[in-house]
Design an enzyme around this catalytic site. Structure first.
Site, mmCIF file in Angstrom:
data_model
loop_
_atom_site.group_PDB
_atom_site.id
_atom_site.type_symbol
_atom_site.label_atom_id
_atom_site.label_comp_id
_atom_site.label_asym_id
_atom_site.label_seq_id
_atom_site.Cartn_x
_atom_site.Cartn_y
_atom_site.Cartn_z
ATOM 1 N N ASN A 54 -31.237 20.588 -19.659
ATOM 2 C CA ASN A 54 -31.165 22.147 -18.560
ATOM 3 C C ASN A 54 -30.494 23.092 -18.975
ATOM 4 O O ASN A 54 -29.873 23.993 -18.524
ATOM 5 C CB ASN A 54 -31.101 21.617 -17.120
ATOM 6 C CG ASN A 54 -32.723 21.594 -16.630
ATOM 7 O OD1 ASN A 54 -34.064 21.717 -16.533
ATOM 8 N ND2 ASN A 54 -32.571 20.144 -16.448
ATOM 9 N N GLU B 231 -14.800 16.705 -23.531
ATOM 10 C CA GLU B 231 -15.958 15.686 -22.409
ATOM 11 C C GLU B 231 -15.498 15.162 -21.287
ATOM 12 O O GLU B 231 -14.133 15.084 -21.429
ATOM 13 C CB GLU B 231 -16.248 14.423 -23.559
ATOM 14 C CG GLU B 231 -17.532 14.844 -24.046
ATOM 15 C CD GLU B 231 -18.700 14.077 -23.315
ATOM 16 O OE1 GLU B 231 -18.213 14.028 -22.310
ATOM 17 O OE2 GLU B 231 -19.471 14.716 -23.557
ATOM 18 N N ASP B 232 -16.276 14.999 -21.041
ATOM 19 C CA ASP B 232 -15.618 14.778 -19.565
ATOM 20 C C ASP B 232 -16.330 12.753 -19.176
ATOM 21 O O ASP B 232 -15.493 12.756 -18.219
ATOM 22 C CB ASP B 232 -16.051 15.262 -18.241
ATOM 23 C CG ASP B 232 -17.810 15.055 -17.760
ATOM 24 O OD1 ASP B 232 -18.261 15.812 -18.946
ATOM 25 O OD2 ASP B 232 -17.697 14.363 -16.504
ATOM 26 N N LYS C 59 -23.113 10.091 -15.423
ATOM 27 C CA LYS C 59 -22.707 11.060 -16.693
ATOM 28 C C LYS C 59 -22.626 11.176 -17.830
ATOM 29 O O LYS C 59 -22.450 10.117 -18.456
ATOM 30 C CB LYS C 59 -20.894 11.268 -16.253
ATOM 31 C CG LYS C 59 -21.059 11.473 -14.631
ATOM 32 C CD LYS C 59 -19.362 11.859 -14.903
ATOM 33 C CE LYS C 59 -18.873 12.711 -13.250
ATOM 34 N NZ LYS C 59 -17.764 12.724 -13.448
ATOM 35 N N GLY C 60 -22.989 11.827 -18.442
ATOM 36 C CA GLY C 60 -23.620 12.466 -20.043
ATOM 37 C C GLY C 60 -24.374 11.276 -20.778
ATOM 38 O O GLY C 60 -25.287 11.731 -20.931
ATOM 39 N N THR D 298 -22.101 20.355 -12.183
ATOM 40 C CA THR D 298 -23.306 20.108 -12.172
ATOM 41 C C THR D 298 -23.929 18.415 -11.675
ATOM 42 O O THR D 298 -25.098 17.834 -11.049
ATOM 43 C CB THR D 298 -24.144 20.851 -12.426
ATOM 44 O OG1 THR D 298 -23.573 20.223 -13.805
ATOM 45 C CG2 THR D 298 -24.419 21.760 -12.865
ATOM 46 N N ASP E 201 -19.184 19.911 -23.855
ATOM 47 C CA ASP E 201 -20.373 19.775 -22.811
ATOM 48 C C ASP E 201 -20.140 20.568 -22.161
ATOM 49 O O ASP E 201 -19.050 21.341 -21.679
ATOM 50 C CB ASP E 201 -19.129 17.945 -23.045
ATOM 51 C CG ASP E 201 -20.067 17.389 -21.493
ATOM 52 O OD1 ASP E 201 -21.183 17.043 -22.374
ATOM 53 O OD2 ASP E 201 -19.317 16.874 -19.862
ATOM 54 N N LEU E 202 -21.197 20.472 -20.808
ATOM 55 C CA LEU E 202 -21.623 21.245 -20.115
ATOM 56 C C LEU E 202 -21.694 20.551 -18.672
ATOM 57 O O LEU E 202 -20.281 20.901 -18.221
ATOM 58 C CB LEU E 202 -23.488 21.297 -20.108
ATOM 59 C CG LEU E 202 -23.819 22.537 -19.134
ATOM 60 C CD1 LEU E 202 -23.119 23.949 -19.281
ATOM 61 C CD2 LEU E 202 -25.226 22.856 -19.181
ATOM 62 N N ASP E 203 -22.070 19.851 -19.050
ATOM 63 C CA ASP E 203 -21.683 18.755 -16.847
ATOM 64 C C ASP E 203 -20.388 18.297 -16.977
ATOM 65 O O ASP E 203 -20.013 17.210 -17.718
ATOM 66 C CB ASP E 203 -23.139 18.258 -16.164
ATOM 67 C CG ASP E 203 -22.965 17.545 -15.713
ATOM 68 O OD1 ASP E 203 -22.542 18.279 -14.616
ATOM 69 O OD2 ASP E 203 -23.943 16.343 -15.430
ATOM 70 N N ARG F 94 -31.710 11.678 -18.945
ATOM 71 C CA ARG F 94 -32.878 11.978 -17.759
ATOM 72 C C ARG F 94 -33.130 10.463 -18.257
ATOM 73 O O ARG F 94 -33.565 9.562 -16.384
ATOM 74 C CB ARG F 94 -33.612 12.834 -17.660
ATOM 75 C CG ARG F 94 -34.009 13.381 -16.045
ATOM 76 C CD ARG F 94 -35.044 14.693 -16.216
ATOM 77 N NE ARG F 94 -34.061 15.359 -16.733
ATOM 78 C CZ ARG F 94 -35.239 17.275 -17.245
ATOM 79 N NH1 ARG F 94 -36.166 16.320 -17.486
ATOM 80 N NH2 ARG F 94 -34.584 18.019 -18.118
ATOM 81 N N SER G 2 -24.432 19.087 -25.061
ATOM 82 C CA SER G 2 -24.603 18.681 -24.168
ATOM 83 C C SER G 2 -26.180 17.895 -23.583
ATOM 84 O O SER G 2 -27.349 18.294 -24.712
ATOM 85 C CB SER G 2 -24.716 19.482 -23.398
ATOM 86 O OG SER G 2 -25.272 19.072 -21.162
ATOM 87 N N ALA G 3 -26.316 16.945 -23.362
ATOM 88 C CA ALA G 3 -27.424 16.108 -23.310
ATOM 89 C C ALA G 3 -28.611 16.426 -22.175
ATOM 90 O O ALA G 3 -29.625 16.068 -22.139
ATOM 91 C CB ALA G 3 -26.433 14.902 -22.648
ATOM 92 N N SER G 4 -28.302 17.705 -21.563
ATOM 93 C CA SER G 4 -28.880 18.106 -20.490
ATOM 94 C C SER G 4 -29.832 18.787 -21.253
ATOM 95 O O SER G 4 -29.662 20.000 -22.352
ATOM 96 C CB SER G 4 -27.784 18.825 -19.385
ATOM 97 O OG SER G 4 -28.949 19.868 -18.762
ATOM 98 N N LYS H 144 -25.729 9.868 -26.650
ATOM 99 C CA LYS H 144 -24.206 9.667 -26.578
ATOM 100 C C LYS H 144 -24.135 8.551 -25.972
ATOM 101 O O LYS H 144 -24.744 7.965 -24.998
ATOM 102 C CB LYS H 144 -23.211 11.017 -25.489
ATOM 103 C CG LYS H 144 -23.401 12.443 -25.801
ATOM 104 C CD LYS H 144 -23.143 13.348 -24.768
ATOM 105 C CE LYS H 144 -22.873 14.758 -24.875
ATOM 106 N NZ LYS H 144 -22.142 15.432 -23.923
HETATM 107 P P1 B16 Z 1 -31.175 17.021 -17.686
HETATM 108 P P2 B16 Z 1 -23.659 16.784 -19.758
HETATM 109 C C1 B16 Z 1 -26.029 15.385 -19.015
HETATM 110 O O1 B16 Z 1 -24.774 16.815 -19.205
HETATM 111 C C2 B16 Z 1 -24.932 14.908 -17.568
HETATM 112 O O2 B16 Z 1 -24.391 14.506 -17.651
HETATM 113 C C3 B16 Z 1 -26.239 14.071 -17.043
HETATM 114 O O3 B16 Z 1 -25.977 13.302 -15.477
HETATM 115 C C4 B16 Z 1 -27.643 14.327 -17.008
HETATM 116 O O4 B16 Z 1 -28.611 12.972 -16.866
HETATM 117 C C5 B16 Z 1 -27.838 15.128 -18.646
HETATM 118 O O5 B16 Z 1 -27.109 15.713 -18.459
HETATM 119 C C6 B16 Z 1 -29.730 15.216 -18.027
HETATM 120 O O6 B16 Z 1 -29.508 15.970 -17.785
HETATM 121 O O7 B16 Z 1 -32.036 15.682 -16.176
HETATM 122 O O8 B16 Z 1 -30.628 18.582 -16.862
HETATM 123 O O9 B16 Z 1 -31.683 16.926 -19.303
HETATM 124 O O10 B16 Z 1 -22.531 16.628 -18.998
HETATM 125 O O11 B16 Z 1 -23.946 15.606 -21.475
HETATM 126 O O12 B16 Z 1 -23.608 18.151 -20.002
HETATM 127 MG MG MG Z 2 -20.349 16.378 -18.853
#
Ligand code: B16
Ligand code: MG
Length: 218
Positions: free
Chosen positions: A118, A169-170, A45-46, A17, A9-11, A49, A114-116, A145
């Site tokens: 970015n 994963e966190d 978390k996870g 972040t 996972d990233l964040d 957006r 990752s869900a991000s 997730k």
């Molecule tokens: P973005 P992960 C997740 O990253 C974050 O934990 C979560 O807080 C955030 O809303 C989500 O990514 C979306 O991020 O706005 O950058 O697309 O923990 O899955 O790496």
């Molecule tokens: Mg995470």
């Protein structure tokens, strides 16, 4: 040598972040008259957006038109990206590079799950993009997730069977996603929160290369 798939996972796992998400969501929530605390931030978390903004609006008892909803999502992301823009290697969490380097030395496939949306930008900022054999992020998935989609796609991308993958994963939703994908789940964080994980460590400084070797040989 055995090959296992290592999915990160990233964040909250590679970089912290969450503190930038907090600042950006707080600014946005306050701008529409909604309170936003660190405890609420934990619950994002996870979470994607879109779902994050939906939760904030629910907590504040607000409804918005679709156009306004989208405008606020872009505003939050622009603000978030202003923090990301200033990131560098010093923000990689302790001993993450030690474990990544060990996996690379041992020819183990590595993926991001990752869900991000970015994720590529953040990995570039901290100069880790090239350490990954595959990147599956919020742009590649349709189900968030705890749905296992993100990890199953990551396993497919590195051509490793799900049962031979290990997920770091966190978030609770992420651990549930890894378990649903029939993968070994390694929680990074607090035992009381991540108790559904197969293994739990406070952070990567607690993970030895011996532990990783055991996972590879399993
Ligand atoms: P973005 P992960 C997740 O990253 C974050 O934990 C979560 O807080 C955030 O809303 C989500 O990514 C979306 O991020 O706005 O950058 O697309 O923990 O899955 O790496
Ligand atoms: Mg995470």
């Amino acid at each position: 040598m055995n090959k296992k798939g290592f999915i990160f996972d990233l964040d909250g796992v590679i970089v912290d972040t969450a503190k930038y998400h907090f600042l950006a969501w707080k600014k946005l929530a306050n701008s529409i008259g909604v309170d936003f605390t660190e405890i609420q931030n934990e619950q994002l978390k996870g979470v994607s957006r879109i779902e994050s903004l939906q939760k904030i609006l629910k907590w504040g008892n607000k409804t918005l038109s679709e156009a306004e909803f989208n405008r606020l999502m872009s505003m939050k992301n622009e603000d978030y990206l202003s923090y990301i823009d200033k990131m560098n290697r010093s923000e990689i969490l302790p001993d993450v590079t030690k474990i990544l380097d060990f996996l690379i030395e041992n020819n183990q496939p590595i993926a991001l799950g990752s869900a991000s949306k970015n994720a590529p930008e953040i990995l570039n900022k901290v100069n880790l993009f090239n350490q990954f054999n595959a990147i599956v992020d919020g742009n590649a998935v349709t189900k968030a997730k705890p749905d296992p989609e993100v990890f199953l796609k990551a396993a497919e991308a590195i051509q490793i069977k799900p049962e031979d993958c290990i997920v770091f994963e966190d978030s609770v939703a992420g651990i549930q996603a890894a378990n649903a994908a029939n993968m070994i789940s390694v929680g990074i964080g607090e035992k009381q929160v991540l108790f559904e994980a197969d293994y739990i460590f406070k952070d990567f400084t607690q993970i030895s290369t011996h532990f990783i070797t055991k996972l590879i040989e399993k």
